[in-house]
Scaffold this motif. Structure first.
Motif, PDB file in Angstrom:
ATOM      1  N   VAL A 118       4.840   0.719  12.031  1.00 48.23           N
ATOM      2  CA  VAL A 118       5.551  -0.536  11.777  1.00 48.23           C
ATOM      3  C   VAL A 118       5.072  -1.556  12.806  1.00 48.23           C
ATOM      4  O   VAL A 118       5.196  -1.345  14.011  1.00 48.23           O
ATOM      5  N   VAL A 119       4.484  -2.637  12.303  1.00 52.70           N
ATOM      6  CA  VAL A 119       3.966  -3.711  13.141  1.00 52.70           C
ATOM      7  C   VAL A 119       4.944  -4.878  13.059  1.00 52.70           C
ATOM      8  O   VAL A 119       5.259  -5.357  11.965  1.00 52.70           O
ATOM      9  N   VAL A 120       5.418  -5.323  14.202  1.00 49.12           N
ATOM     10  CA  VAL A 120       6.352  -6.450  14.238  1.00 49.12           C
ATOM     11  C   VAL A 120       5.578  -7.679  14.688  1.00 49.12           C
ATOM     12  O   VAL A 120       5.258  -7.841  15.858  1.00 49.12           O
ATOM     13  N   GLY A 121       5.235  -8.530  13.716  1.00 46.52           N
ATOM     14  CA  GLY A 121       4.425  -9.712  13.971  1.00 46.52           C
ATOM     15  C   GLY A 121       3.308  -9.789  12.948  1.00 46.52           C
ATOM     16  O   GLY A 121       2.762  -8.767  12.535  1.00 46.52           O
ATOM     17  N   ARG A 122       2.954 -11.013  12.536  1.00 45.80           N
ATOM     18  CA  ARG A 122       1.931 -11.173  11.498  1.00 45.80           C
ATOM     19  C   ARG A 122       0.935 -12.284  11.832  1.00 45.80           C
ATOM     20  O   ARG A 122       0.394 -12.935  10.957  1.00 45.80           O
ATOM     21  N   SER A 123       0.665 -12.501  13.105  1.00 44.36           N
ATOM     22  CA  SER A 123      -0.304 -13.529  13.483  1.00 44.36           C
ATOM     23  C   SER A 123      -1.700 -13.108  13.024  1.00 44.36           C
ATOM     24  O   SER A 123      -1.998 -11.910  12.914  1.00 44.36           O
ATOM     25  N   PRO A 124      -2.577 -14.077  12.769  1.00 45.92           N
ATOM     26  CA  PRO A 124      -3.909 -13.747  12.255  1.00 45.92           C
ATOM     27  C   PRO A 124      -4.834 -13.100  13.268  1.00 45.92           C
ATOM     28  O   PRO A 124      -5.899 -12.596  12.898  1.00 45.92           O
ATOM     29  N   ILE A 125      -4.457 -13.097  14.548  1.00 46.37           N
ATOM     30  CA  ILE A 125      -5.312 -12.465  15.544  1.00 46.37           C
ATOM     31  C   ILE A 125      -4.672 -11.234  16.179  1.00 46.37           C
ATOM     32  O   ILE A 125      -5.267 -10.610  17.048  1.00 46.37           O
ATOM     33  N   LEU A 126      -3.457 -10.873  15.723  1.00 48.74           N
ATOM     34  CA  LEU A 126      -2.822  -9.684  16.276  1.00 48.74           C
ATOM     35  C   LEU A 126      -2.121  -8.862  15.191  1.00 48.74           C
ATOM     36  O   LEU A 126      -2.589  -7.798  14.814  1.00 48.74           O
ATOM     37  N   GLY A 127      -1.011  -9.360  14.686  1.00 50.04           N
ATOM     38  CA  GLY A 127      -0.224  -8.564  13.746  1.00 50.04           C
ATOM     39  C   GLY A 127      -0.971  -8.189  12.483  1.00 50.04           C
ATOM     40  O   GLY A 127      -0.985  -7.016  12.073  1.00 50.04           O
ATOM     41  N   LYS A 128      -1.612  -9.163  11.855  1.00 49.67           N
ATOM     42  CA  LYS A 128      -2.341  -8.866  10.610  1.00 49.67           C
ATOM     43  C   LYS A 128      -3.543  -7.962  10.843  1.00 49.67           C
ATOM     44  O   LYS A 128      -3.706  -6.954  10.142  1.00 49.67           O
ATOM     45  N   PRO A 129      -4.426  -8.284  11.802  1.00 46.37           N
ATOM     46  CA  PRO A 129      -5.583  -7.399  11.964  1.00 46.37           C
ATOM     47  C   PRO A 129      -5.231  -5.991  12.428  1.00 46.37           C
ATOM     48  O   PRO A 129      -5.865  -5.021  12.001  1.00 46.37           O
ATOM     49  N   VAL A 130      -4.223  -5.832  13.298  1.00 47.58           N
ATOM     50  CA  VAL A 130      -3.896  -4.468  13.713  1.00 47.58           C
ATOM     51  C   VAL A 130      -3.296  -3.690  12.549  1.00 47.58           C
ATOM     52  O   VAL A 130      -3.516  -2.479  12.416  1.00 47.58           O
ATOM     53  N   SER A 131      -2.571  -4.365  11.659  1.00 50.31           N
ATOM     54  CA  SER A 131      -2.057  -3.705  10.463  1.00 50.31           C
ATOM     55  C   SER A 131      -3.205  -3.175   9.616  1.00 50.31           C
ATOM     56  O   SER A 131      -3.179  -2.039   9.124  1.00 50.31           O
ATOM     57  N   LEU A 132      -4.237  -3.996   9.446  1.00 42.62           N
ATOM     58  CA  LEU A 132      -5.397  -3.592   8.651  1.00 42.62           C
ATOM     59  C   LEU A 132      -6.163  -2.454   9.315  1.00 42.62           C
ATOM     60  O   LEU A 132      -6.632  -1.525   8.640  1.00 42.62           O
ATOM     61  N   MET A 133      -6.291  -2.509  10.623  1.00 40.69           N
ATOM     62  CA  MET A 133      -7.023  -1.455  11.340  1.00 40.69           C
ATOM     63  C   MET A 133      -6.298  -0.126  11.241  1.00 40.69           C
ATOM     64  O   MET A 133      -6.920   0.929  11.073  1.00 40.69           O
ATOM     65  N   LEU A 134      -4.981  -0.156  11.332  1.00 41.28           N
ATOM     66  CA  LEU A 134      -4.203   1.073  11.179  1.00 41.28           C
ATOM     67  C   LEU A 134      -4.289   1.591   9.745  1.00 41.28           C
ATOM     68  O   LEU A 134      -4.398   2.802   9.516  1.00 41.28           O
ATOM     69  N   LEU A 135      -4.259   0.681   8.786  1.00 40.63           N
ATOM     70  CA  LEU A 135      -4.401   1.065   7.381  1.00 40.63           C
ATOM     71  C   LEU A 135      -5.761   1.715   7.136  1.00 40.63           C
ATOM     72  O   LEU A 135      -5.861   2.731   6.428  1.00 40.63           O
ATOM     73  N   ASN A 136      -6.805   1.159   7.738  1.00 40.46           N
ATOM     74  CA  ASN A 136      -8.146   1.726   7.587  1.00 40.46           C
ATOM     75  C   ASN A 136      -8.279   3.091   8.240  1.00 40.46           C
ATOM     76  O   ASN A 136      -9.207   3.843   7.915  1.00 40.46           O
ATOM     77  N   ARG A 137      -7.349   3.403   9.136  1.00 44.88           N
ATOM     78  CA  ARG A 137      -7.320   4.732   9.765  1.00 44.88           C
ATOM     79  C   ARG A 137      -6.322   5.654   9.065  1.00 44.88           C
ATOM     80  O   ARG A 137      -5.919   6.673   9.606  1.00 44.88           O
ATOM     81  N   ASN A 138      -5.920   5.271   7.863  1.00 44.30           N
ATOM     82  CA  ASN A 138      -5.077   6.101   6.986  1.00 44.30           C
ATOM     83  C   ASN A 138      -3.632   6.240   7.450  1.00 44.30           C
ATOM     84  O   ASN A 138      -2.964   7.230   7.134  1.00 44.30           O
TER      85      ASN A 138
END
Length: 284
Positions: free
Chosen positions: A163-183
């Motif tokens: 669970v990522v709390v925050g959706r900024s384009p340089i932190l929340g969104k990219p870390v969400s995608l990186m975690l998703l890419n790691r399954n």
């Protein structure tokens, strides 16, 4: 009681920098000095401190730190022109625009002016897209630091609920995608999220990136969760209530000496990566 694991970012960053030393020395022996250009617009004290810290970290490793300090009245056009000049300079390998910039500047336009090969902080739309597809050369540094800490301490990601709390384009969104890419299964929360505490109680991994001091409370964390606090607020406090979350978490990053040092080390790594690519291209 299960022993708590303090995720020591200073230790992770230190080992990263030790690895970089040999690479910087090899580049220097071959006639290339890695160079990071940092651009600061205005006189925000916190931004000045961050730029100075990054410059000091560069110099300690033998990386050139080129600082461009522009007046607060600088226009978007003047800023983008300064960035394009750095794009065209073969001695500059990475460009970092310190944010936030003054409100009258179109920050997104400024970020987009950075050449993708020098976007060592992963701020461009193309860099974001490459990160989403899992092949970014230089993903955003703080998200990359978070993944590096998890990997260093061998904390499983695959199959976990993050669970990522925050959706900024340089932190929340990219870390969400990186975690998703790691399954991982990822829930990204924000200011309009309903029942944030309830969602956090389902999380195996919590990433706090909301920019509010001690916002995430201890009773919002499930027993045994891993907590990564990417916040840094006045008074040297993060986005989680550290003591309260420590009581329930199995592992947690402190503030300071958690995600922050690894973010800077990641910026240095990306700059060295870019310098190596430039040297290889020049040698063809």
């Amino acid at each position: 009681m299960t022993e708590k694991m303090i995720l020591d970012g200073s230790r992770v960053a230190g080992e990263m920098k030790e690895t970089l030393k040999g690479r910087v020395e090899a580049l220097a022996a071959a006639g290339t000095t890695p160079c990071l250009a940092t651009i600061l617009v205005g006189d925000d004290p916190a931004s000045e401190t961050y730029v100075r810290m990054k410059g000091n970290a560069c110099r300690r490793l033998g990386i050139e730190s080129r600082r461009i300090h522009l007046d607060r009245g600088t226009t978007t056009g003047q800023l983008t022109e300064a960035i394009r000049t750095l794009n065209d300079d073969p001695l500059v390998h990475g460009i970092l625009l310190q944010h936030p910039v003054p409100r009258h500047i179109d920050e997104r336009a400024a970020f987009e002016a950075i050449a993708i090969g020098k976007d060592v902080d992963g701020v461009t739309a193309l860099g974001f897209a490459q990160n989403a597809f899992g092949f970014a050369a230089y993903p955003s540094c703080t998200p990359a630091a978070i993944l590096a800490i998890l990997d260093y301490y061998r904390i499983p990601i695959e199959g976990k609920h993050a669970v990522v709390v925050g959706r900024s384009p340089i932190l929340g969104k990219p870390v969400s995608l990186m975690l998703l890419n790691r399954n991982a299964t990822v829930t990204t929360c924000h200011s309009k999220t309903s029942d944030l505490p309830g969602l956090l109680r389902q999380a195996d991994i919590v990433v706090a990136a909301v920019g509010r001091p001690r916002f995430i409370q201890g009773d919002w964390i499930r027993e045994g969760a891993v907590v990564l606090d990417a916040g840094y607020n006045e008074g040297n406090v993060g986005d989680v209530d550290y003591d309260a979350c420590l009581a329930r978490a199995s592992a947690i990053t402190p503030v300071p000496a958690g995600v922050g040092p690894v973010t800077i080390a990641m910026l240095l790594k990306h700059t060295v990566d870019a310098a190596e690519k430039a040297a290889a291209t020049a040698g063809r």
